[in-house]
Design a protein around this motif. Structure first.
Motif, PDB file in Angstrom:
ATOM      1  N   GLU A  14       0.785  -1.101   0.033  1.00 37.02           N
ATOM      2  CA  GLU A  14      -0.043  -0.003  -0.076  1.00 37.02           C
ATOM      3  C   GLU A  14       0.707   1.143  -0.124  1.00 37.02           C
ATOM      4  O   GLU A  14       0.265   2.248  -0.506  1.00 37.02           O
ATOM      5  N   SER A  15       2.169   1.454   0.437  1.00 34.95           N
ATOM      6  CA  SER A  15       2.945   2.449   0.602  1.00 34.95           C
ATOM      7  C   SER A  15       3.867   2.428  -0.651  1.00 34.95           C
ATOM      8  O   SER A  15       4.550   3.592  -0.905  1.00 34.95           O
ATOM      9  N   LYS A  16       3.944   1.421  -1.370  1.00 36.50           N
ATOM     10  CA  LYS A  16       4.748   1.273  -2.467  1.00 36.50           C
ATOM     11  C   LYS A  16       5.011   2.446  -3.515  1.00 36.50           C
ATOM     12  O   LYS A  16       5.982   3.298  -3.880  1.00 36.50           O
ATOM     13  N   ALA A  17       3.802   2.996  -3.886  1.00 38.57           N
ATOM     14  CA  ALA A  17       3.555   3.963  -4.662  1.00 38.57           C
ATOM     15  C   ALA A  17       3.967   5.547  -4.130  1.00 38.57           C
ATOM     16  O   ALA A  17       4.852   6.264  -4.800  1.00 38.57           O
ATOM     17  N   ARG A  18       3.762   5.747  -2.947  1.00 36.32           N
ATOM     18  CA  ARG A  18       4.432   6.796  -2.018  1.00 36.32           C
ATOM     19  C   ARG A  18       5.925   7.056  -2.074  1.00 36.32           C
ATOM     20  O   ARG A  18       6.493   7.784  -2.232  1.00 36.32           O
ATOM     21  N   PHE A  19       6.489   5.856  -1.612  1.00 41.34           N
ATOM     22  CA  PHE A  19       7.894   5.685  -1.441  1.00 41.34           C
ATOM     23  C   PHE A  19       8.524   5.827  -3.057  1.00 41.34           C
ATOM     24  O   PHE A  19       9.479   6.543  -3.119  1.00 41.34           O
ATOM     25  N   GLU A  20       7.915   5.221  -4.201  1.00 40.97           N
ATOM     26  CA  GLU A  20       8.571   5.262  -5.509  1.00 40.97           C
ATOM     27  C   GLU A  20       8.550   6.807  -5.990  1.00 40.97           C
ATOM     28  O   GLU A  20       9.515   7.333  -6.525  1.00 40.97           O
ATOM     29  N   ALA A  21       7.432   7.315  -5.579  1.00 43.23           N
ATOM     30  CA  ALA A  21       7.255   8.790  -6.048  1.00 43.23           C
ATOM     31  C   ALA A  21       8.452   9.658  -5.553  1.00 43.23           C
ATOM     32  O   ALA A  21       8.630  10.658  -5.881  1.00 43.23           O
ATOM     33  N   ALA A  22       8.736   9.345  -4.378  1.00 43.70           N
ATOM     34  CA  ALA A  22       9.929   9.909  -3.650  1.00 43.70           C
ATOM     35  C   ALA A  22      11.300   9.329  -4.091  1.00 43.70           C
ATOM     36  O   ALA A  22      12.139   9.899  -3.604  1.00 43.70           O
ATOM     37  N   GLY A  23      11.337   8.758  -4.902  1.00 44.18           N
ATOM     38  CA  GLY A  23      12.660   8.226  -5.520  1.00 44.18           C
ATOM     39  C   GLY A  23      13.013   6.949  -4.578  1.00 44.18           C
ATOM     40  O   GLY A  23      14.346   6.823  -4.993  1.00 44.18           O
ATOM     41  N   VAL A  24      12.212   6.313  -4.047  1.00 44.18           N
ATOM     42  CA  VAL A  24      12.867   5.280  -2.942  1.00 44.18           C
ATOM     43  C   VAL A  24      12.495   4.100  -3.624  1.00 44.18           C
ATOM     44  O   VAL A  24      11.351   3.652  -3.861  1.00 44.18           O
ATOM     45  N   LYS A  25      13.329   2.814  -3.513  1.00 50.39           N
ATOM     46  CA  LYS A  25      12.949   1.366  -3.728  1.00 50.39           C
ATOM     47  C   LYS A  25      12.477   0.791  -2.566  1.00 50.39           C
ATOM     48  O   LYS A  25      13.303   0.785  -1.655  1.00 50.39           O
ATOM     49  N   LEU A  26      11.320   0.028  -2.643  1.00 52.33           N
ATOM     50  CA  LEU A  26      11.113  -0.575  -1.808  1.00 52.33           C
ATOM     51  C   LEU A  26      11.389  -2.225  -1.754  1.00 52.33           C
ATOM     52  O   LEU A  26      10.786  -2.778  -2.969  1.00 52.33           O
ATOM     53  N   ILE A  27      12.025  -2.832  -1.132  1.00 50.53           N
ATOM     54  CA  ILE A  27      12.557  -4.231  -1.270  1.00 50.53           C
ATOM     55  C   ILE A  27      11.917  -5.137  -0.109  1.00 50.53           C
ATOM     56  O   ILE A  27      12.200  -4.666   0.876  1.00 50.53           O
ATOM     57  N   ALA A  28      11.302  -6.201  -0.298  1.00 50.94           N
ATOM     58  CA  ALA A  28      10.938  -6.834   0.669  1.00 50.94           C
ATOM     59  C   ALA A  28      11.582  -8.425   0.433  1.00 50.94           C
ATOM     60  O   ALA A  28      11.582  -9.088  -0.368  1.00 50.94           O
ATOM     61  N   ILE A  29      12.252  -8.922   1.605  1.00 48.45           N
ATOM     62  CA  ILE A  29      12.974 -10.018   1.496  1.00 48.45           C
ATOM     63  C   ILE A  29      12.104 -10.940   2.645  1.00 48.45           C
ATOM     64  O   ILE A  29      12.054 -10.352   3.666  1.00 48.45           O
ATOM     65  N   GLY A  30      11.757 -12.425   2.409  1.00 46.66           N
ATOM     66  CA  GLY A  30      11.262 -13.140   3.226  1.00 46.66           C
ATOM     67  C   GLY A  30      12.110 -14.420   3.553  1.00 46.66           C
ATOM     68  O   GLY A  30      12.859 -14.626   2.503  1.00 46.66           O
ATOM     69  N   ILE A  31      11.657 -15.197   4.433  1.00 53.74           N
ATOM     70  CA  ILE A  31      12.231 -16.710   4.865  1.00 53.74           C
ATOM     71  C   ILE A  31      11.429 -17.710   4.155  1.00 53.74           C
ATOM     72  O   ILE A  31      10.348 -17.775   4.418  1.00 53.74           O
ATOM     73  N   GLY A  32      12.231 -18.358   3.186  1.00 52.52           N
ATOM     74  CA  GLY A  32      11.541 -19.408   2.659  1.00 52.52           C
ATOM     75  C   GLY A  32      12.051 -19.704   1.279  1.00 52.52           C
ATOM     76  O   GLY A  32      12.844 -19.007   0.664  1.00 52.52           O
ATOM     77  N   GLU A  33      11.628 -20.759   0.609  1.00 51.81           N
ATOM     78  CA  GLU A  33      11.900 -21.211  -0.855  1.00 51.81           C
ATOM     79  C   GLU A  33      11.292 -20.213  -1.606  1.00 51.81           C
ATOM     80  O   GLU A  33      10.075 -19.326  -1.375  1.00 51.81           O
ATOM     81  N   PRO A  34      11.643 -19.970  -2.717  1.00 49.24           N
ATOM     82  CA  PRO A  34      11.074 -19.003  -3.768  1.00 49.24           C
ATOM     83  C   PRO A  34       9.571 -19.568  -4.166  1.00 49.24           C
ATOM     84  O   PRO A  34       8.688 -18.619  -4.321  1.00 49.24           O
ATOM     85  N   LYS A  35       9.447 -20.865  -4.023  1.00 45.99           N
ATOM     86  CA  LYS A  35       7.877 -21.176  -4.285  1.00 45.99           C
ATOM     87  C   LYS A  35       6.996 -20.591  -3.070  1.00 45.99           C
ATOM     88  O   LYS A  35       5.733 -20.376  -3.222  1.00 45.99           O
ATOM     89  N   LYS A  36       7.554 -20.461  -1.950  1.00 43.16           N
ATOM     90  CA  LYS A  36       6.729 -19.962  -0.861  1.00 43.16           C
ATOM     91  C   LYS A  36       6.504 -18.608  -1.051  1.00 43.16           C
ATOM     92  O   LYS A  36       5.563 -18.043  -0.598  1.00 43.16           O
ATOM     93  N   ALA A  37       7.556 -17.825  -1.495  1.00 42.84           N
ATOM     94  CA  ALA A  37       7.477 -16.280  -1.943  1.00 42.84           C
ATOM     95  C   ALA A  37       6.295 -16.106  -2.851  1.00 42.84           C
ATOM     96  O   ALA A  37       5.539 -15.101  -2.918  1.00 42.84           O
ATOM     97  N   ARG A  38       6.325 -17.067  -3.874  1.00 43.38           N
ATOM     98  CA  ARG A  38       4.964 -16.860  -4.877  1.00 43.38           C
ATOM     99  C   ARG A  38       3.629 -16.912  -4.357  1.00 43.38           C
ATOM    100  O   ARG A  38       2.821 -16.454  -4.812  1.00 43.38           O
ATOM    101  N   ILE A  39       3.584 -17.856  -3.267  1.00 45.67           N
ATOM    102  CA  ILE A  39       2.407 -18.248  -2.581  1.00 45.67           C
ATOM    103  C   ILE A  39       1.814 -16.808  -2.056  1.00 45.67           C
ATOM    104  O   ILE A  39       0.669 -16.677  -2.325  1.00 45.67           O
ATOM    105  N   LEU A  40       2.751 -16.266  -1.165  1.00 37.32           N
ATOM    106  CA  LEU A  40       2.459 -14.931  -0.654  1.00 37.32           C
ATOM    107  C   LEU A  40       2.198 -13.752  -1.835  1.00 37.32           C
ATOM    108  O   LEU A  40       1.027 -13.241  -1.758  1.00 37.32           O
ATOM    109  N   ALA A  41       2.770 -13.908  -2.952  1.00 43.63           N
ATOM    110  CA  ALA A  41       2.735 -12.849  -3.775  1.00 43.63           C
ATOM    111  C   ALA A  41       1.486 -13.022  -4.444  1.00 43.63           C
ATOM    112  O   ALA A  41       0.813 -12.047  -4.869  1.00 43.63           O
TER     113      ALA A  41
END
Length: 249
Positions: free
Chosen positions: A115-142
């Motif tokens: 929800e905050s991604k657009a606000r940060f990007e408009a200010a020139g800031v890159k938002l990066i999220a890193i989680g614990i688990g295999e890539p297939k687990k990340a895709r489930i959340l995504a």
């Protein structure tokens, strides 16, 4: 699988994991002394500015170079060097290290970041999220939250977490007083909304990972501007403070 949350329990089925002993903290290369607390904020000349809890330690000036030696994964499964996640010259990045992908509080934070991604990007800031688990687990959340795949990464071996000295253990995960903030009305409503499509299938195969806490870091190029270590489950850094730090960088 949808889950129902009441005010008496904000994390589902943690007993599901307790049957997989032992829960032992891994040996790790930490850039912090054991006395370091959170958050830490750094000025351009690396003078320590304590914004909340007091601390007598700082991160190594080489923290970004050391992180650069770590490889994690995109949600699609491609290996990527940590220092390729943002512009290492002058780029400003917020790196949110979530807990494991099967943690409801991880879903709540990911939802807030989205929800905050657009606000940060408009200010020139890159938002990066890193989680614990295999890539297939990340895709489930995504897919189920949802969350943008191009901003989501997986660190199944917790390399970045260990190097940054983020907290780990049963006490931090289940019994830390800092977790009580999740039961505030605003956080509780956000949590319920975030887990509408939650599933335990997103939990890492390595069950010891469920005891890992996360944190949030702000970088400008290779300079660490701000560091926050979650004291307990759900003890997330305030994004408004993070945004102000980025705007003043």
């Amino acid at each position: 699988m949808a889950i129902n949350i009441s005010s008496s329990t904000f994390t589902p089925s943690f007993s599901h994991f307790s049957s997989t002993p032992p829960f032992q903290s891994p040996s790790s290369l930490s850039l912090l002394s054991p006395t370091t607390t959170r958050p830490l904020s750094f000025t351009s000349n690396r003078t320590l500015v304590v914004t909340k809890a007091s601390s007598t330690a700082t991160f190594s000036p080489d923290v970004t170079d050391l992180l650069g030696e770590i490889n994690i994964f995109t949600a699609s499964g491609d290996s990527v060097a940590f220092n390729d996640l943002w512009d290492q010259s002058e780029g400003i990045a917020v790196v949110a290290l979530l807990r494991h992908f099967g943690c409801p509080c991880c879903w709540e934070l990911a939802s807030t970041l989205k929800e905050s991604k657009a606000r940060f990007e408009a200010a020139g800031v890159k938002l990066i999220a890193i989680g614990i688990g295999e890539p297939k687990k990340a895709r489930i959340l995504a897919e189920r939250l949802p969350f943008p795949l191009d901003s989501l990464y997986a660190d199944p071996e917790r390399k970045a977490y260990n190097l940054l000295g983020l907290y780990y253990g049963i006490g931090r995960t289940f019994f830390n007083p800092a977790s009580a903030k999740v039961l505030s009305r605003s956080r509780f409503e956000a949590l319920k909304k975030a887990v509408e499509n939650y599933t335990l299938e997103a939990t890492p195969d390595d069950r010891a990972s469920v005891l890992q806490q996360g944190g949030m870091f702000v970088f400008k190029g290779k300079e660490l501007l701000y560091a926050w270590k979650d004291e307990g489950t759900g003890d997330h850094a305030p994004l408004d403070d993070i945004f102000n730090i980025c705007c003043n960088a």
